[in-house]
Each structure stands twice: as C-alpha cells, then as structure tokens.
Scaffold this motif. Sequence first.
Motif, PDB file in Angstrom:
ATOM      1  N   ASP A 162       0.738  -1.238  -0.054  1.00  0.00           N
ATOM      2  CA  ASP A 162       0.166   0.034   0.086  1.00  0.00           C
ATOM      3  C   ASP A 162       0.954   1.175   0.070  1.00  0.00           C
ATOM      4  O   ASP A 162       2.107   1.168   0.313  1.00  0.00           O
ATOM      5  N   HIS A 243      -6.339   4.486  -7.873  1.00  0.00           N
ATOM      6  CA  HIS A 243      -4.985   4.718  -7.307  1.00  0.00           C
ATOM      7  C   HIS A 243      -4.591   6.363  -7.503  1.00  0.00           C
ATOM      8  O   HIS A 243      -4.139   6.838  -6.786  1.00  0.00           O
ATOM      9  N   LYS A 246      -5.200   9.225  -4.895  1.00  0.00           N
ATOM     10  CA  LYS A 246      -4.361   9.165  -3.908  1.00  0.00           C
ATOM     11  C   LYS A 246      -3.161  10.400  -3.762  1.00  0.00           C
ATOM     12  O   LYS A 246      -2.563  10.441  -2.748  1.00  0.00           O
ATOM     13  N   THR A 427      -5.706   7.298   2.004  1.00  0.00           N
ATOM     14  CA  THR A 427      -6.452   6.169   1.596  1.00  0.00           C
ATOM     15  C   THR A 427      -7.500   5.886   2.665  1.00  0.00           C
ATOM     16  O   THR A 427      -7.177   6.055   3.843  1.00  0.00           O
TER      17      THR A 427
END
Length: 491
Positions: A162, A243, A246, A427
């Motif tokens: 992550d 993604h 982010k 996140t």
Amino acid sequence: MVVVFPDLASFGLSRTRGFLSDDTPLTSFRDGYYAPWDDLAARLPALIASRALGGHVGALPVLSTSGLTTEPDLRRAYVVLAFLVHGYVWAGGGDAAVVDTVPPQLGEPFLHVCERLGMEPVLSYAGLCLWNWAAVVGGSGGGVGSNEDNNDGDDAGAGFYDLEELVSLGSFTGTRGEDAFYLVPVLVEAEGGTLLALLLDALAAAVNGNDDADDDDDDDDVSSGLVAALDRSAEALARMARHLPKLYPLLDARAFYHELRPFFSGGRGMENKGLPRGEVVFQRVDGSERRARCVGGSAGQSCLFQALDCVLGVRHEGPGGGRESFFEEMRAYMPGKHRELLGQLARLPMTIRGYVESHRRSDERLVRAYDGCVKELRSWRGRHMAVVSKYIVQPARLAAAQEANGDDDDARETRNGARRTNGGDGTGPATRGEREQKEEEEEEEEAGLQAVMAKGGGDELQGTGGSALVPFLRQSRDETVGLGQQSARGK
Ligand code: HEM
C-alpha cells in the motif's frame, strides 16, 4: 503455423509486477566503494535547501563504474546519479542558480551507466518511479528495509504494497508529497503488472488454437480464454484509475508546479529557464564533453501503457508531417530492454483488436469484452487528464494571472506536507472530516476535468516530456476507442 509471441521474462519483465521487475530496487550499494554516492544522495534535500550541493559535488572522487556488475547495481547507480545530476543542474550553482555544465565527478559515471542501460542521460520515468521505491520495514507486502533483505530482491508474487508502506529512494525535497508523486505511478504499474502476460497468453492461445482446429467447440474455448483475460484486464484498469486520487491529499498542486516540477526538466525547451542552448553539457575525465538535449522526466515514458496499446491494437497517430509521435519519441527515454520489447510488440503478427474484428460476426461476447476493456483504458486516460489539470493546467493559469496582476508570490509556502516520515497515505478516510475532504477532492477533480475539456483549456502548455500537453492527452484519450464506438463514429 504456430505464431510466436515475445517472452516477457527475456525483457526483464515480472509476470506479477510487470515493468517494476522482480528485482526490488536496492536501497544502497552493496559495495562500500560507492558509499560517497549513497551519502550525497541521502543528503540531497538538505544540501539543496542549504544551497551547498555544488561544493559537495566538487569534492566527490570520480568513481569507476566497473564494480557495478548486476542490473540492480546499475539501476541504483542510475537513480542516485540522475537525482544528483538534476539537483546539481537546477540548484547546484551559487545561490542555487541553474548550471548547464555537469563536472566529471557526476558526468563520467552517469554517461557510463546510461550507456549500459541503453538510456538517454537524463532523469526519466524509470529513475523517478520504476526503480525508485522501497518498502518500509514491517509493511504487509513482505516489507524490506535494507539490502540485507532485498539485495537480490526476488520477492515477486508476495503481493504488492500500500502507499503508506512505501517510500521513494531519490528525493529533491524529502517531503511526503514528492514521495507520492513517484509512488502512485508505482502502484499503477504494480496493479497493471500482470496484464501484458495475461493478454499475450490469451491472444497466443486464441491465435494458435484457432490455427490447429477448425471445429466450433475449440473456437469457443479459445475465445472464452480471451474474454476472461479482457474482463480481468478491465477490472485491473479500473483499479489502476482508483490509485490516481491518492495523490490529492499528499501532493499540493502549487508546490508541485513551482517547486518540484522544475527539477524534472531536461535541457530541451529550457532556453528561457537558465539553459540558453537548451542542453546540458557533461564533462568527462579525458577533457571531452557530451552535450545532451533531452526532454524531462514524465510518466509519458511508461512502457506499460504503450505496450497495452500495442497488444490491444489501440493506435495513436503522430502530429503529421512525417514527425514521430510523442509516444515514439519517448521510447528513447525508456530502458533499452523495454524499448526492444515495444519494438517486438509493434510487429506482433496479430493484435487483440485484429483477432476480435475477425470474429465479430460470430462472437458478440468477444466484442463486448474487448470494448469493455478499451473503455476502462480510455477512462483511465480521462482520470489522468483531471490529475494533469490539477497539477499543471490550473497552477499555470494561476501563475499567469498573478504575473499579469503583478502579484508578489514570495509568500508562497511549500505544502507538500511534513517530511516524509510524518505523512499519511490518504486512503480509506475514517472520520467525517476526512470523508468531507475526500468528497471535496473528488469534486475538485471533476472540475479540473471540465477545465481541461473546455475548448482551448491549457492548449498552450508544454508537458515535462515536451508534448503539447492538453491536445496530446485529449488525442491520446480520444483514440482509445473500442470496436462498437468506432462503428458508432462511422469509422
Ligand atoms: C501529478 C501527477 C501527474 C502529472 C502532473 C502528469 C503529467 C503528465 C503529462 C504532462 C503528460 C503528457 C506528456 C508529457 O510529459 O509531455 C503525461 C502523460 C502520461 N502520464 Fe502522467 N502525470 C501525472 C501522473 C501520472 C501517473 C500517476 C501515471 C501512472 C503511471 C501517469 C501516466 C502517464 C502516461 C501513461 C502518459 C502518456 C499519455 C497516455 O498514455 O495517454 N501519469 N502525464
């Protein structure tokens, strides 16, 4: 006849991580001889901030590159030297002024390393992203913290990390915002890492299976494999798009545009930014020089998206007049092996589009799966345009408006967050405040997208890779069309 498709492993690709490769980047050189490079790279943000980099580069010994014997060693050397070179060019002069001549302490080894990797002497996407990440100790993806754990790096298949489990290795500012700029592409590459192998295997099975068999049952089987591969690819592309946001909580747009982005510039296009000849001069120990007129580092140099276009059969036109397309031009800035792979993919005997087209009358599900997959790729490109709008188009407009009004922008503050150790990853917002912030950011993204779409919005701007940014990105997205859309547009 059996049609042969490229063997991805022979181009250094991982079946799970794709262009990130199975070799996790080295966090430091294994040979202590290179400690002076490690040491300077680790202090780069502080030396840039204190305007002391130039003196430290001058005091470096000229190290031989003969001890860099493996691919991971060479990649580490590329990352370290490219960051030092760009730090030196853009902030290494007295009072952090721009310098167009790189001394042999950096010039000699950097030219050697670039030559061995088949790359131009400039910090490009591989150095910014593909080879510029490490997992923090204790991360769930089987984290690594030092070369004790990762010097051969073969931990592929352990799942990926992550954002909060990753840091970047090279950095100009040492902020978490800068980390995020390099690491979000890493997450995107990792998410798309299985796609090429998946699609090529399914295409090979379909093409070669069809060659062997005439009966309809066999045809059904091979097409089912391709349908499944396209469906899985569509899902992965959707995850790749998720993604992108982010970046928003971590990377401040104005700080990115004014303070970070200048470090990525090559020489080309920088005639008015301190490099009057639009080139960087590398000095060698024998007194000779190499002049380089390179574009700057950009994720437009990612091989993954060009490779997906090739395999799927999505075609991009050049600007016309016999000029190379931006995509072709960017290949010079990719690692040599990745460029070779693209060359092979461009000569594929059959693309997925070609296969689907030849089966479109008999197999509607295949057309639906193909169009679904291309739609997700197109949608990725749309989401990416929103990111570019936020981080380049809007700050550029604001800066132009301020300049026109004669505003003093000295009060501008760096908001790329605290030093990287304090950063969150943005996140999974847990609290109400965080949720509201996320909603605001999504609205902002949508507004950004509208701004880019608006006629003429940002058409005059140049991308870091040298593209006519907005028209190029718009064209790239608009050319990403499936078969259904194509016929609807009467093509
Ligand atoms: C702040 C974040 C980002 C900015 C400012 C940005 C900027 C740009 C720009 C200006 C271009 C046009 C080419 C050029 O450089 O001249 C471009 C192209 C591209 N970027 Fe980004 N980008 C960002 C994030 C990302 C991320 C996270 C990825 C994921 C890997 C990515 C992948 C690409 C690709 C594949 C292209 C080629 C165009 C295409 O395939 O349609 N970018 N980007």
